[in-house]
Each structure stands twice: as structure tokens, then as C-alpha cells.
Design a protein around this motif. Structure first.
Motif, PDB file in Angstrom:
ATOM      1  N   VAL A 122      20.483   7.582  -9.868  1.00  0.00           N
ATOM      2  CA  VAL A 122      20.011   8.420  -8.761  1.00  0.00           C
ATOM      3  C   VAL A 122      18.730   7.889  -8.120  1.00  0.00           C
ATOM      4  CG1 VAL A 122      19.231  10.747  -8.143  1.00  0.00           C
ATOM      5  CG2 VAL A 122      21.106  10.461  -9.753  1.00  0.00           C
ATOM      6  N   VAL A 123      17.799   7.435  -8.931  1.00  0.00           N
ATOM      7  CA  VAL A 123      16.479   7.042  -8.426  1.00  0.00           C
ATOM      8  C   VAL A 123      16.528   5.972  -7.338  1.00  0.00           C
ATOM      9  CG1 VAL A 123      14.286   5.953  -9.099  1.00  0.00           C
ATOM     10  CG2 VAL A 123      15.174   7.890 -10.387  1.00  0.00           C
ATOM     11  N   PRO A 124      17.422   4.991  -7.398  1.00  0.00           N
ATOM     12  CA  PRO A 124      17.452   4.011  -6.302  1.00  0.00           C
ATOM     13  C   PRO A 124      17.683   4.635  -4.921  1.00  0.00           C
ATOM     14  CG  PRO A 124      18.687   3.172  -8.162  1.00  0.00           C
ATOM     15  CD  PRO A 124      18.328   4.594  -8.487  1.00  0.00           C
ATOM     16  N   PHE A 125      18.245   5.825  -4.885  1.00  0.00           N
ATOM     17  CA  PHE A 125      18.531   6.484  -3.609  1.00  0.00           C
ATOM     18  C   PHE A 125      17.441   7.442  -3.155  1.00  0.00           C
ATOM     19  CE2 PHE A 125      22.623   5.555  -5.654  1.00  0.00           C
ATOM     20  CZ  PHE A 125      23.100   4.641  -4.730  1.00  0.00           C
ATOM     21  N   ILE A 126      16.426   7.667  -3.983  1.00  0.00           N
ATOM     22  CA  ILE A 126      15.376   8.621  -3.611  1.00  0.00           C
ATOM     23  C   ILE A 126      14.003   7.961  -3.480  1.00  0.00           C
ATOM     24  CG2 ILE A 126      16.564  10.632  -4.562  1.00  0.00           C
ATOM     25  CD1 ILE A 126      14.590  10.477  -6.946  1.00  0.00           C
ATOM     26  N   SER A 127      13.972   6.673  -3.207  1.00  0.00           N
ATOM     27  CA  SER A 127      12.681   6.009  -3.066  1.00  0.00           C
ATOM     28  C   SER A 127      12.006   6.463  -1.771  1.00  0.00           C
ATOM     29  CB  SER A 127      12.840   4.491  -3.083  1.00  0.00           C
ATOM     30  OG  SER A 127      13.477   4.044  -1.923  1.00  0.00           O
ATOM     31  N   VAL A 128      10.695   6.518  -1.824  1.00  0.00           N
ATOM     32  CA  VAL A 128       9.888   6.891  -0.660  1.00  0.00           C
ATOM     33  C   VAL A 128       8.974   5.707  -0.358  1.00  0.00           C
ATOM     34  CG1 VAL A 128       8.139   8.471   0.235  1.00  0.00           C
ATOM     35  CG2 VAL A 128       9.950   9.343  -1.239  1.00  0.00           C
ATOM     36  N   GLY A 129       9.244   5.017   0.732  1.00  0.00           N
ATOM     37  CA  GLY A 129       8.447   3.850   1.102  1.00  0.00           C
ATOM     38  C   GLY A 129       8.509   2.739   0.079  1.00  0.00           C
ATOM     39  N   GLY A 130       9.592   2.659  -0.666  1.00  0.00           N
ATOM     40  CA  GLY A 130       9.727   1.639  -1.697  1.00  0.00           C
ATOM     41  C   GLY A 130       9.254   2.082  -3.062  1.00  0.00           C
ATOM     42  N   ALA A 131       8.582   3.227  -3.138  1.00  0.00           N
ATOM     43  CA  ALA A 131       8.096   3.747  -4.419  1.00  0.00           C
ATOM     44  C   ALA A 131       9.181   4.602  -5.058  1.00  0.00           C
ATOM     45  CB  ALA A 131       6.842   4.577  -4.210  1.00  0.00           C
ATOM     46  N   ARG A 132       9.363   4.410  -6.344  1.00  0.00           N
ATOM     47  CA  ARG A 132      10.365   5.161  -7.094  1.00  0.00           C
ATOM     48  C   ARG A 132       9.722   5.801  -8.310  1.00  0.00           C
ATOM     49  NH1 ARG A 132      15.088   0.576  -7.174  1.00  0.00           N
ATOM     50  NH2 ARG A 132      15.547   0.678  -4.945  1.00  0.00           N
TER      51      ARG A 132
ATOM     52  N   ASP B 177       5.764  -9.617  -4.828  1.00  0.00           N
ATOM     53  CA  ASP B 177       4.491 -10.105  -4.292  1.00  0.00           C
ATOM     54  C   ASP B 177       3.438  -9.008  -4.468  1.00  0.00           C
ATOM     55  OD1 ASP B 177       5.089  -8.181  -2.413  1.00  0.00           O
ATOM     56  OD2 ASP B 177       5.352  -9.550  -0.749  1.00  0.00           O
ATOM     57  N   PRO B 178       2.147  -9.304  -4.233  1.00  0.00           N
ATOM     58  CA  PRO B 178       1.098  -8.298  -4.473  1.00  0.00           C
ATOM     59  C   PRO B 178       1.314  -6.972  -3.737  1.00  0.00           C
ATOM     60  CG  PRO B 178       0.101 -10.447  -4.215  1.00  0.00           C
ATOM     61  CD  PRO B 178       1.561 -10.613  -3.909  1.00  0.00           C
ATOM     62  N   THR B 179       1.809  -7.027  -2.497  1.00  0.00           N
ATOM     63  CA  THR B 179       2.043  -5.779  -1.770  1.00  0.00           C
ATOM     64  C   THR B 179       3.175  -4.991  -2.411  1.00  0.00           C
ATOM     65  OG1 THR B 179       1.319  -6.821   0.287  1.00  0.00           O
ATOM     66  CG2 THR B 179       2.605  -4.787   0.485  1.00  0.00           C
ATOM     67  N   GLY B 180       4.259  -5.659  -2.727  1.00  0.00           N
ATOM     68  CA  GLY B 180       5.380  -5.001  -3.391  1.00  0.00           C
ATOM     69  C   GLY B 180       5.003  -4.482  -4.763  1.00  0.00           C
ATOM     70  N   LEU B 181       4.146  -5.236  -5.442  1.00  0.00           N
ATOM     71  CA  LEU B 181       3.666  -4.817  -6.754  1.00  0.00           C
ATOM     72  C   LEU B 181       2.848  -3.533  -6.639  1.00  0.00           C
ATOM     73  CD1 LEU B 181       3.750  -5.887  -9.668  1.00  0.00           C
ATOM     74  CD2 LEU B 181       1.577  -7.001  -9.213  1.00  0.00           C
ATOM     75  N   ALA B 182       1.979  -3.466  -5.636  1.00  0.00           N
ATOM     76  CA  ALA B 182       1.163  -2.262  -5.424  1.00  0.00           C
ATOM     77  C   ALA B 182       2.037  -1.055  -5.113  1.00  0.00           C
ATOM     78  CB  ALA B 182       0.159  -2.496  -4.302  1.00  0.00           C
ATOM     79  N   VAL B 183       3.072  -1.263  -4.308  1.00  0.00           N
ATOM     80  CA  VAL B 183       3.978  -0.159  -3.958  1.00  0.00           C
ATOM     81  C   VAL B 183       4.748   0.295  -5.186  1.00  0.00           C
ATOM     82  CG1 VAL B 183       6.065   0.431  -2.664  1.00  0.00           C
ATOM     83  CG2 VAL B 183       4.196  -0.745  -1.521  1.00  0.00           C
ATOM     84  N   GLN B 184       5.300  -0.663  -5.935  1.00  0.00           N
ATOM     85  CA  GLN B 184       6.100  -0.289  -7.096  1.00  0.00           C
ATOM     86  C   GLN B 184       5.274   0.361  -8.188  1.00  0.00           C
ATOM     87  OE1 GLN B 184       8.508  -3.489  -8.557  1.00  0.00           O
ATOM     88  NE2 GLN B 184       9.975  -3.292  -6.899  1.00  0.00           N
ATOM     89  N   VAL B 185       4.135  -0.217  -8.516  1.00  0.00           N
ATOM     90  CA  VAL B 185       3.329   0.316  -9.614  1.00  0.00           C
ATOM     91  C   VAL B 185       2.513   1.526  -9.157  1.00  0.00           C
ATOM     92  CG1 VAL B 185       1.500  -0.190 -11.271  1.00  0.00           C
ATOM     93  CG2 VAL B 185       3.262  -1.898 -10.816  1.00  0.00           C
ATOM     94  N   GLY B 186       1.739   1.370  -8.105  1.00  0.00           N
ATOM     95  CA  GLY B 186       0.890   2.472  -7.636  1.00  0.00           C
ATOM     96  C   GLY B 186       1.686   3.616  -7.038  1.00  0.00           C
TER      97      GLY B 186
END
Length: 168
Positions: A20-30, A127-136
Motif C-alpha cells: 500500500v505505501v508505494p501508492f500513498i507517498s507525498v512528495g516522494g516521502a513514504r 542522491d542527497p536531495t532524494g536522500l533528504a526526502v526519503q529519510v527526512g
């Protein structure tokens, strides 16, 4: 019942994480559902039981995601253990927003440890931006969901506290 919760809830969270989670991301954040349930249980019932929740949910998540086996579990265990230290009596639970804040910070640490584990295993990390979105972003999303899950975990902990658990 408490042992059943420790198996069923983390496994259900891992299944929802992959389905389910892959379909509910907000701006790439899950959100991180296995960490959410283990962290909520850690705040409600203490680290002794919650590390089992993190271990079971982490291994199931690794198996379902195809990631390095044990990486998710190993990344989740320290953060779940730390927020569950100083187990609180049921009569004095943390306020919901403070609990959610602790869970947000712990989710950030777990996300950073998971990315470190992935890089050590030779798996590509964003990359650093994607890392910030995914982790933060993922930590913030997980913490926001904790506003609902932490009170449920407190209720379940109070109503099952006299039952056998993994930590006894």
C-alpha cells in the motif's frame, strides 16, 4: 494475546509497507509502517517487547522488499530500543504529541541507519536531495501517523499488560 500482537501486527505492517505505501507517498516521502508500529509499542509498553516487534517487522520488510536481509531490522532496532527506555507506568503515559515527536526523531535515525546499511551492502542510495526526502520526509510522515497509532498502542498495552510477552 500479547505474543499474537507481537507477530501479527509487525507482519501486517510489513505487508502494508510493500503493498500500500508505494501508492500513498507525498512528495516522494513514504511512511515507515513497521517502524511506526514498533516505535509506538516501544513508547507504550517499553523497549523489551518493542525490539521484537522491530525485529519481526524488519525481517519481513526485508524479505518483501528484496533489500539486504537484516538491514531494515538492524536499522530499526537501536532507535526503537532508545525511545522505549525508561518504561513508563500505564498511569503516566507520554502526551500524544511528545510521543509522536520522539517517534519522528527515532524514524529519522532509523532511516539514516538504513541508508548507511544499504550503502555498506553495495546497494545504490539516492542522491542527497532524494536522500533528504526519503529519510527526512519519511520520518515526518511516520511521526504524523504516530499521532493516531501511539494512543492505540497505549490502549492495547494497558489491556494486555497481564498477559505473557516475549520479554518475560
Amino acid at each position: 494475546m500479547r505474543v499474537a500482537l507481537a507477530i501479527v501486527v509487525p507482519l501486517a505492517a510489513a505487508l502494508l509497507q510493500s503493498a500500500v505505501v508505494p501508492f500513498i507517498s507525498v512528495g516522494g516521502a513514504r511512511p515507515n509502517l513497521p517502524f511506526l508500529v514498533a516505535g509506538s509499542w516501544s513508547l507504550a509498553a517499553g523497549a523489551g517487547e518493542a525490539v521484537w516487534w522491530a525485529f519481526i517487522g524488519g525481517l519481513a520488510t526485508d524479505l518483501l522488499s528484496g533489500g539486504p536481509l537484516g538491514a531494515f531490522a538492524a536499522a530499526s532496532l537501536p532507535a526503537v530500543a532508545v525511545i522505549g527506555l525508561g518504561e513508563r507506568p500505564a498511569s503516566r503515559p507520554l502526551p500524544v504529541l511528545i510521543g509522536a515527536s520522539f517517534l519522528t526523531a527515532a524514524a529519522f535515525v532509523a532511516g539514516a541507519l538504513y541508508m548507511l546499511a544499504l550503502s555498506l551492502a553495495g546497494t545504490a542510495v539516492p542522491d542527497p536531495t532524494g536522500l533528504a526526502v526519503q529519510v527526512g520526509g519519511g520520518a515526518i510522515f511516520t511521526g504524523a501517523l504516530a499521532i493516531a497509532t501511539y494512543p492505540i498502542a497505549r490502549w492495547a498495552s494497558r489491556h494486555t499488560e497481564k498477559q505473557a510477552s516475549f520479554s518475560t
